[in-house]
Design a protein around this motif. Structure first.
Motif, short mmCIF file in Angstrom:
data_model
loop_
_atom_site.label_atom_id
_atom_site.label_comp_id
_atom_site.label_asym_id
_atom_site.label_seq_id
_atom_site.Cartn_x
_atom_site.Cartn_y
_atom_site.Cartn_z
N LEU A 17 29.48 54.57 -6.06
CA LEU A 17 29.71 53.51 -7.14
C LEU A 17 29.04 52.90 -7.66
O LEU A 17 28.78 52.30 -8.23
CB LEU A 17 31.14 53.75 -6.33
CG LEU A 17 32.39 54.48 -6.71
CD1 LEU A 17 33.14 54.11 -5.84
CD2 LEU A 17 32.60 55.12 -7.86
N GLY A 18 28.45 52.09 -5.78
CA GLY A 18 27.15 50.95 -6.57
C GLY A 18 25.95 51.79 -6.93
O GLY A 18 25.23 50.21 -7.06
N ALA A 19 25.69 52.16 -7.17
CA ALA A 19 24.43 53.04 -8.20
C ALA A 19 24.35 53.52 -9.17
O ALA A 19 23.54 54.53 -9.01
CB ALA A 19 23.27 53.81 -6.89
N ARG A 20 25.91 53.00 -9.93
CA ARG A 20 25.72 53.94 -11.01
C ARG A 20 24.51 53.69 -12.29
O ARG A 20 24.60 54.39 -12.85
CB ARG A 20 27.20 53.20 -10.94
CG ARG A 20 28.20 53.82 -10.81
CD ARG A 20 29.62 53.36 -11.55
NE ARG A 20 29.34 51.96 -11.19
CZ ARG A 20 30.80 51.26 -11.37
NH1 ARG A 20 32.25 51.84 -11.85
NH2 ARG A 20 31.44 50.28 -11.20
N ALA A 21 24.47 51.68 -11.90
CA ALA A 21 23.41 52.01 -12.63
C ALA A 21 21.89 52.12 -12.34
O ALA A 21 21.45 53.61 -13.92
CB ALA A 21 22.75 50.79 -13.13
N GLU A 22 21.34 52.98 -11.59
CA GLU A 22 20.37 53.52 -11.14
C GLU A 22 20.22 55.03 -11.61
O GLU A 22 18.91 55.36 -12.14
CB GLU A 22 20.20 53.36 -9.56
CG GLU A 22 19.78 51.73 -9.07
CD GLU A 22 20.75 51.55 -8.78
OE1 GLU A 22 22.14 51.08 -8.97
OE2 GLU A 22 20.22 49.86 -7.95
N ILE A 23 21.72 55.11 -11.45
CA ILE A 23 21.77 56.97 -11.57
C ILE A 23 22.30 57.64 -13.23
O ILE A 23 21.08 58.31 -13.46
CB ILE A 23 23.01 57.47 -10.84
CG1 ILE A 23 23.22 57.03 -9.24
CG2 ILE A 23 23.54 59.13 -11.82
CD1 ILE A 23 24.47 57.16 -8.46
#
Length: 321
Positions: A17-23
């Motif tokens: 959830l906290g890595a949505r941008a990177e994913i």
């Protein structure tokens, strides 16, 4: 294995959830690559479950020592050795390390295969300990018991070979059965295929691994499977021949798992390695090694009970005196 390409978090976060941008960026750059939203969740849920397993094994170790002390204070003669739980704790710590290296070393085949074998060792340790708390001795001849031990060793080797097939993506090197590439003995490169210390997809010479090497990996696993199936058949026949109903149930259980492994293994080859068949094949291997561990543990209980029940011979007593 690279759904989150760092460890222990996911792009430095506790969850995808906290890595949505990177994913999203990684998935946009390579839609069929190792990083997608679904794969990231699979990766992190696996880590959460691994953490839970580690916590439970730590609790098991502490509880085992507490139970040992309680039994000693109560004067009870028998208690399960807490050193089993300590060995399991050490094993799960090593398993966690290999899990981290799986990610940080970018699916290095030897590391991933060792990680699989670590899971097998954990399963065997936990299965053996479970039987120490459930006394259900299974009497069988010494020859059958030795055959079961040999089969367990063969299964561990076969699981290692299966892991080597999977981690090198060699499942589809043969897409027909019982032949491979239309031949009983296709072109194979054993030197490249079984060089253990090398990165994924690279041969021992630093070049891309040749297809003949993947074929060799697949065929060796297939040949070893035939040996394991023959050994399962012999053990099941030995158990069935005893005439005891409990041993015959074990024989049917072993043959049932063997049939499951045959069906799921063939499914991987002829259906193009679908995820459900791959998971089913791994699960069948776990079921087989668990059955054999429990079988050996119960056979050991029967031998120990028989030794304890043996009357003391007069000659031996006199010499001891």
């Amino acid at each position: 294995g690279l759904g989150c390409p760092d460890w222990p978090g996911c792009y430095g976060n506790a969850s995808p959830l906290g890595a949505r941008a990177e994913i999203h960026a990684a998935e946009t750059a390579m839609p069929t690559g190792p990083v997608t939203r679904g794969k990231a969740w699979v990766e992190m849920v696996h880590r959460y479950l691994a953490t839970a397993v580690g916590v439970l094994i730590t609790v098991l170790m502490i509880a085992s020592w507490m139970e040992r002390r309680r039994a000693q204070r109560a004067g009870e003669a028998r208690s399960v050795s807490p050193w089993w739980a300590v060995a399991t704790f050490v094993a799960v710590c090593l398993q966690g390390a290999f899990g981290a290296w799986t990610v940080t070393m970018k699916l290095y085949p030897a590391i991933v295969t060792a990680h699989l074998l670590g899971g097998v060792v954990l399963l065997m340790l936990l299965a053996a300990q479970s039987q120490a708390y459930v006394q259900a001795p299974l009497g069988m001849s010494r020859g059958v018991a030795r055959g079961a031990a040999l089969l367990a060793l063969l299964c561990v080797v076969q699981i290692a070979l299966g892991g080597w097939v999977s981690t090198n993506y060699a499942v589809l090197a043969c897409t027909d059965f019982p032949t491979c590439q239309g031949s009983w003995w296709p072109a194979m490169d054993f030197e490249h295929g079984f060089t253990v210390l090398r990165p994924l997809g690279i041969g021992h010479d630093g070049e891309l691994i040749p297809f003949a090497a993947l074929t060799a990996i697949h065929v060796v696993h297939r040949v070893a499977a035939m040996i394991v199936f023959a050994a399962i058949g012999l053990l099941a026949w030995g158990l069935w021949r005893s005439g005891a109903s409990d041993q015959r149930r074990w024989a049917m259980g072993l043959m049932g798992v063997a049939a499951w492994q045959l069906a799921s293994g063939l499914g991987n080859v002829v259906l193009g390695w679908p995820l459900i068949a791959a998971v089913a094949h791994t699960g069948g291997a776990g079921a087989l090694i668990t059955l054999l561990t429990v079988l050996l543990a119960r056979a050991h209980q029967a031998r120990r009970a028989a030794t304890t029940a043996l009357p003391e011979r007069p000659g031996v007593a006199a010499s001891a005196a």
